[in-house]
Scaffold this motif. Structure first.
Motif, PDB file in Angstrom:
ATOM      1  N   ASN A 217     -63.562 -20.011 -48.460  1.00 43.23           N
ATOM      2  CA  ASN A 217     -64.470 -20.806 -47.115  1.00 43.23           C
ATOM      3  C   ASN A 217     -64.248 -21.990 -48.240  1.00 43.23           C
ATOM      4  O   ASN A 217     -64.611 -23.314 -47.693  1.00 43.23           O
ATOM      5  CB  ASN A 217     -65.517 -20.814 -46.341  1.00 43.23           C
ATOM      6  N   ALA A 218     -64.941 -22.588 -49.396  1.00 45.04           N
ATOM      7  CA  ALA A 218     -64.799 -23.379 -50.092  1.00 45.04           C
ATOM      8  C   ALA A 218     -64.140 -22.884 -51.960  1.00 45.04           C
ATOM      9  O   ALA A 218     -64.270 -21.806 -52.037  1.00 45.04           O
ATOM     10  CB  ALA A 218     -66.583 -23.863 -50.290  1.00 45.04           C
ATOM     11  N   GLN A 219     -64.285 -24.210 -52.294  1.00 46.59           N
ATOM     12  CA  GLN A 219     -63.469 -23.671 -53.886  1.00 46.59           C
ATOM     13  C   GLN A 219     -64.247 -22.813 -54.356  1.00 46.59           C
ATOM     14  O   GLN A 219     -64.525 -22.297 -55.935  1.00 46.59           O
ATOM     15  CB  GLN A 219     -64.364 -25.375 -54.267  1.00 46.59           C
ATOM     16  N   SER A 220     -65.942 -22.685 -54.368  1.00 46.34           N
ATOM     17  CA  SER A 220     -66.976 -22.171 -55.005  1.00 46.34           C
ATOM     18  C   SER A 220     -66.827 -20.373 -54.616  1.00 46.34           C
ATOM     19  O   SER A 220     -67.375 -19.465 -55.495  1.00 46.34           O
ATOM     20  CB  SER A 220     -68.381 -22.391 -54.506  1.00 46.34           C
ATOM     21  N   ASP A 221     -66.163 -20.179 -53.493  1.00 47.15           N
ATOM     22  CA  ASP A 221     -65.790 -18.643 -52.879  1.00 47.15           C
ATOM     23  C   ASP A 221     -64.393 -18.249 -54.081  1.00 47.15           C
ATOM     24  O   ASP A 221     -64.071 -17.036 -54.047  1.00 47.15           O
ATOM     25  CB  ASP A 221     -64.861 -18.458 -52.036  1.00 47.15           C
ATOM     26  N   LEU A 222     -63.910 -19.008 -54.994  1.00 43.75           N
ATOM     27  CA  LEU A 222     -62.443 -18.537 -55.609  1.00 43.75           C
ATOM     28  C   LEU A 222     -63.113 -17.225 -56.031  1.00 43.75           C
ATOM     29  O   LEU A 222     -62.065 -16.960 -56.699  1.00 43.75           O
ATOM     30  CB  LEU A 222     -62.137 -20.311 -56.956  1.00 43.75           C
ATOM     31  N   ILE A 223     -64.344 -17.661 -56.877  1.00 39.02           N
ATOM     32  CA  ILE A 223     -64.745 -17.156 -58.161  1.00 39.02           C
ATOM     33  C   ILE A 223     -65.059 -14.871 -57.803  1.00 39.02           C
ATOM     34  O   ILE A 223     -64.726 -14.359 -58.351  1.00 39.02           O
ATOM     35  CB  ILE A 223     -65.940 -17.030 -58.630  1.00 39.02           C
ATOM     36  N   ASN A 224     -64.895 -15.251 -56.208  1.00 38.24           N
ATOM     37  CA  ASN A 224     -65.786 -13.770 -55.165  1.00 38.24           C
ATOM     38  C   ASN A 224     -64.655 -12.470 -55.870  1.00 38.24           C
ATOM     39  O   ASN A 224     -64.833 -11.373 -56.174  1.00 38.24           O
ATOM     40  CB  ASN A 224     -65.461 -13.984 -54.167  1.00 38.24           C
ATOM     41  N   PRO A 225     -62.677 -13.290 -55.676  1.00 43.29           N
ATOM     42  CA  PRO A 225     -61.800 -11.812 -56.507  1.00 43.29           C
ATOM     43  C   PRO A 225     -62.264 -11.704 -57.504  1.00 43.29           C
ATOM     44  O   PRO A 225     -61.445 -10.040 -57.988  1.00 43.29           O
ATOM     45  CB  PRO A 225     -60.697 -12.579 -55.650  1.00 43.29           C
ATOM     46  N   LEU A 226     -62.289 -12.574 -58.395  1.00 43.80           N
ATOM     47  CA  LEU A 226     -61.981 -12.017 -60.111  1.00 43.80           C
ATOM     48  C   LEU A 226     -63.592 -11.248 -59.736  1.00 43.80           C
ATOM     49  O   LEU A 226     -63.230 -10.154 -60.468  1.00 43.80           O
ATOM     50  CB  LEU A 226     -61.919 -13.686 -60.739  1.00 43.80           C
ATOM     51  N   LEU A 227     -64.676 -11.050 -59.467  1.00 45.43           N
ATOM     52  CA  LEU A 227     -65.800 -10.487 -59.547  1.00 45.43           C
ATOM     53  C   LEU A 227     -65.588  -9.457 -59.020  1.00 45.43           C
ATOM     54  O   LEU A 227     -65.723  -8.119 -59.506  1.00 45.43           O
ATOM     55  CB  LEU A 227     -66.911 -11.374 -58.689  1.00 45.43           C
ATOM     56  N   LYS A 228     -64.431  -9.023 -57.482  1.00 45.82           N
ATOM     57  CA  LYS A 228     -64.707  -7.247 -57.695  1.00 45.82           C
ATOM     58  C   LYS A 228     -63.161  -6.809 -58.901  1.00 45.82           C
ATOM     59  O   LYS A 228     -63.991  -5.685 -59.009  1.00 45.82           O
ATOM     60  CB  LYS A 228     -63.503  -7.796 -56.230  1.00 45.82           C
ATOM     61  N   ALA A 229     -62.380  -8.022 -59.191  1.00 45.74           N
ATOM     62  CA  ALA A 229     -61.181  -7.272 -59.818  1.00 45.74           C
ATOM     63  C   ALA A 229     -62.605  -7.245 -61.513  1.00 45.74           C
ATOM     64  O   ALA A 229     -62.110  -6.482 -61.792  1.00 45.74           O
ATOM     65  CB  ALA A 229     -60.632  -8.286 -59.989  1.00 45.74           C
ATOM     66  N   GLY A 230     -63.734  -7.954 -61.938  1.00 50.44           N
ATOM     67  CA  GLY A 230     -64.215  -7.484 -62.972  1.00 50.44           C
ATOM     68  C   GLY A 230     -65.250  -6.350 -63.098  1.00 50.44           C
ATOM     69  O   GLY A 230     -64.557  -5.517 -63.688  1.00 50.44           O
ATOM     70  N   ARG A 231     -65.218  -5.944 -61.695  1.00 55.29           N
ATOM     71  CA  ARG A 231     -66.244  -4.453 -61.467  1.00 55.29           C
ATOM     72  C   ARG A 231     -65.472  -3.605 -62.006  1.00 55.29           C
ATOM     73  O   ARG A 231     -66.183  -3.131 -61.705  1.00 55.29           O
ATOM     74  CB  ARG A 231     -66.642  -5.114 -60.058  1.00 55.29           C
ATOM     75  N   ALA A 232     -64.022  -3.481 -60.833  1.00 60.77           N
ATOM     76  CA  ALA A 232     -63.212  -2.274 -61.270  1.00 60.77           C
ATOM     77  C   ALA A 232     -62.614  -1.861 -62.252  1.00 60.77           C
ATOM     78  O   ALA A 232     -62.843  -1.136 -62.827  1.00 60.77           O
ATOM     79  CB  ALA A 232     -62.534  -2.313 -60.355  1.00 60.77           C
ATOM     80  N   LEU A 233     -62.360  -3.523 -63.092  1.00 57.05           N
ATOM     81  CA  LEU A 233     -61.899  -3.560 -64.690  1.00 57.05           C
ATOM     82  C   LEU A 233     -62.614  -2.430 -65.541  1.00 57.05           C
ATOM     83  O   LEU A 233     -62.724  -2.081 -66.420  1.00 57.05           O
ATOM     84  CB  LEU A 233     -61.562  -4.567 -65.095  1.00 57.05           C
ATOM     85  N   ALA A 234     -64.215  -2.689 -65.260  1.00 59.03           N
ATOM     86  CA  ALA A 234     -65.119  -2.542 -66.140  1.00 59.03           C
ATOM     87  C   ALA A 234     -65.449  -0.881 -66.016  1.00 59.03           C
ATOM     88  O   ALA A 234     -65.861  -0.758 -66.993  1.00 59.03           O
ATOM     89  CB  ALA A 234     -66.328  -3.341 -66.066  1.00 59.03           C
ATOM     90  N   SER A 235     -65.103  -0.089 -64.862  1.00 61.82           N
ATOM     91  CA  SER A 235     -65.724   0.925 -64.610  1.00 61.82           C
ATOM     92  C   SER A 235     -64.019   1.720 -65.155  1.00 61.82           C
ATOM     93  O   SER A 235     -64.056   3.061 -65.289  1.00 61.82           O
ATOM     94  CB  SER A 235     -65.932   1.162 -63.257  1.00 61.82           C
ATOM     95  N   LEU A 236     -62.604   0.757 -66.066  1.00 64.38           N
ATOM     96  CA  LEU A 236     -61.642   1.920 -65.994  1.00 64.38           C
ATOM     97  C   LEU A 236     -61.490   1.521 -67.033  1.00 64.38           C
ATOM     98  O   LEU A 236     -60.525   2.330 -68.022  1.00 64.38           O
ATOM     99  CB  LEU A 236     -60.596   0.528 -65.412  1.00 64.38           C
ATOM    100  N   GLU A 237     -62.291   0.125 -68.116  1.00 60.40           N
ATOM    101  CA  GLU A 237     -62.408   0.035 -69.538  1.00 60.40           C
ATOM    102  C   GLU A 237     -62.263   0.652 -70.462  1.00 60.40           C
ATOM    103  O   GLU A 237     -63.272   1.783 -70.449  1.00 60.40           O
ATOM    104  CB  GLU A 237     -62.296  -1.647 -69.689  1.00 60.40           C
TER     105      GLU A 237
END
Length: 599
Positions: A217-237
């Motif tokens: 909905n706004a530029q500040s929301d751009l980080i949201n899909p990255l946060l989801k990816a980061g959480r998944a990545l941290a559990s796999l690394e």
């Protein structure tokens, strides 16, 4: 020539030929009992991988990688951004050449060299003025062309995403094109899904392109899909890599900013998010929050690719342990399949090298009488002077012996390390003279931290790529002057700095007598290490005649411990030998080169 002299020459020629044939036969065991069916599982594997597995010690197999380089260490987001540079025009984050460099890489001067084709001609690298750094500038530029093109494409790719998120219409209403960014996010989420195709719980944490589009909905929301990816990545690394991912998550996760945020209303939470984003932009000196988001996307994508590499390397190690069992016989089988059993028409370059060593060694025997047999003397000559002087650092153009056809890149790496060690040590000795202190300071153990940092800067200056001779001289000279000032603890006088400048230029042009002396010494160092034998008196015996049968696993464990002790002893001896030759500043690099390439 008299008849006796003629007969003596013919006898020498015959004896030389028979000696050559005996040496070659001893180095080429029979594979008559081997069949193509026996090696069929290895036929589909990369020959370079089989060769690497063969030369790797059993206790080091776990460190094998697909790339052939050491596993990349954990890179923090701040470190990742420090390897970005700002474009002079757009002032946006772009990718630099050093993104693949680990934090520990600056401690050594090891540099990757191109792999030469089989049968290539060796050119002199450590002879007279050809040791000059200047002659390496054009070669480095040619070798880096492909990498520069790749870099440019990456720069254009991420800049295009950033620009698409910053577009404005004529009415000055913000019209954001999310498509390029969303496609990148979909790729990132897809890469993570492919790591664990059966983990439904992690798949639920990720989104497809349409789901992500609906949540923006706004530029500040751009980080949201990255946060989801980061959480998944941290559990796999791997745990060591997950630390930096969690650090990145904590920086951007609004919930970690303050416990009271969970009880805030939407407006307050939004304001806090904007403030957090603004503080991060200021902290990393980014152009905007969008630039920081794009850089974060590049960071997570790189870490996801590293995770894939780690998984592939684990499978590689499992295969390598099985490959090592038959690798030696397989390489002999393939060699004889290509060149035959050393008939007169096969492996000509190898035969020429052996014949040359036989003639050279026979001339030396007349001056050095020993109790060793002629065969022992010849083998010793071949693994020392024959290998180092007549092949690795030869000043003649010769064809690479077929027996080393798989080792061309290792040859080039050793030569490059030796070249840079000679240049760097020469500059360090001149820096000591300019500082007015003795050269013993270079042998300090441990080396003072502030001086070690300047040493790292000097080493990096020698391997950096420069746009021209003058720029190269200026960059290296600046590092040498700083190193000299660190040695004496104060600035150099104008006279001392001018003298150091002249000596530095002489070194870089290959006209310095100190450098020529160290040139001969580095060859002596490698000769001595090629003839090094471990002292087994303090080592544990592999087996004992005690009447008790030792299990295979225990015997293997003892053998591994002995091998590690021998390698540690070799490294320590190599570092001492390099220091004695005046190459102490790069003793570690030379020791590693000796143990990993020729040890």
């Amino acid at each position: 020539m008299t008849e006796k002299e003629d007969e003596k020459c013919q006898n020498d020629e015959k004896s030389g030929k028979s000696e050559r044939e005996r040496i070659i036969a001893s180095q080429a065991p029979s594979t008559s009992d081997c069949s193509s069916e026996q090696f069929s599982p290895l036929e589909d594997l990369d020959p370079n991988f089989i060769h690497r597995a063969l030369l790797t010690d059993d206790f080091d197999v776990q460190f094998l990688t697909i790339s052939g380089k050491p596993r990349n260490g954990n890179t923090s987001f701040a470190k990742f951004l420090s390897n970005y540079y700002y474009s002079n025009d757009a002032r946006s984050f772009t990718n630099s050449d050093q993104l693949e460099i680990d934090e520990d890489d600056s401690d050594t001067i090891l540099s990757s060299m191109c792999t030469l084709p089989t049968g290539c001609v060796l050119i002199k690298t450590l002879n007279n003025c050809e040791i000059s750094v200047i002659n390496e500038v054009d070669r480095a530029s040619r070798l880096s062309l492909e990498k520069r093109i790749q870099k440019t494409m990456k720069v254009a790719f991420f800049e295009n995403i950033e620009l698409s998120l910053m577009q404005k219409s004529r009415e000055e209403n913000i019209v954001i094109d999310y498509t390029p960014f969303l496609k990148l996010m979909a790729e990132l989420h897809g890469v993570l899904r492919s790591l664990v195709p059966r983990r439904a719980d992690l798949h639920n944490m990720l989104q497809n392109e349409e789901e992500m589009r609906n949540s923006l909905n706004a530029q500040s929301d751009l980080i949201n899909p990255l946060l989801k990816a980061g959480r998944a990545l941290a559990s796999l690394e791997a745990p060591d890599r997950a630390e930096s991912t969690m650090e990145w998550l904590n920086m951007f996760n609004i919930a970690s900013l303050s416990p009271t945020h969970q009880n805030c209303d939407a407006a307050q939470n939004y304001d806090s998010t904007i403030q957090l984003h603004a503080s991060l932009v200021k902290r990393f000196e980014a152009k905007s929050f969008v630039s920081l988001v794009v850089a974060s996307a590049a960071y997570l994508l790189k870490k996801a690719e590293q995770c894939h590499e780690d998984v592939a390397n684990i499978k590689l190690v499992q295969v390598a342990r099985k490959v090592k069992i038959h690798a030696e016989q397989f390489e002999r089988y393939k060699f004889q399949q290509s060149y035959g059993r050393f008939e007169e028409t096969s492996a000509l370059a190898t035969k020429q090298w052996v014949e040359h060593c036989v003639l050279k060694q026979r001339n030396d025997v007349r001056d050095n009488q020993t109790c060793e047999s002629s065969t022992e003397q010849l083998l010793k000559f071949m693994r020392t002077r024959g290998f180092i002087d007549e092949l690795l650092f030869t000043d003649k153009k010769i064809s690479l012996p077929e027996t080393f056809s798989m080792d061309t890149s290792a040859f080039m790496q050793v030569r490059e390390i030796a070249r840079l060690s000679v240049i760097g040590s020469s500059l360090a000795l001149h820096a000591c003279n300019a500082a007015g202190i003795g050269t013993n300071v270079l042998n300090a153990d441990p080396f003072p931290n502030h001086m070690w940092e300047e040493r790292k800067i000097l080493a990096n200056a020698m391997v950096n790529k420069y746009q021209g001779q003058q720029v190269m001289q200026s960059g290296i000279l600046k590092s040498v002057v700083k190193f000299s000032a660190a040695l004496c603890g104060s600035s150099l006088s104008s006279e001392a700095e001018e003298s150091l400048r002249n000596r530095t230029i002489a070194v870089l042009e290959g006209n310095d007598p100190v450098m020529k002396l160290l040139h001969s010494r580095v060859k002596s160092f490698f000769r001595n290490m090629c003839d090094w034998t471990e002292n087994n008196e303090e080592c544990l015996p592999v087996s004992m005649k005690s009447g008790r049968v030792v299990s295979g696993s225990i015997e293997t464990s003892i053998s591994t411990k002995v091998a590690k002790m021998n390698r540690d002893a070799f490294l320590n001896e190599a570092k001492k030998a390099a220091c004695k030759q005046g190459l102490s500043l790069f003793a570690v690099d030379l020791a590693i080169a000796a143990v990993s390439r020729i040890g």
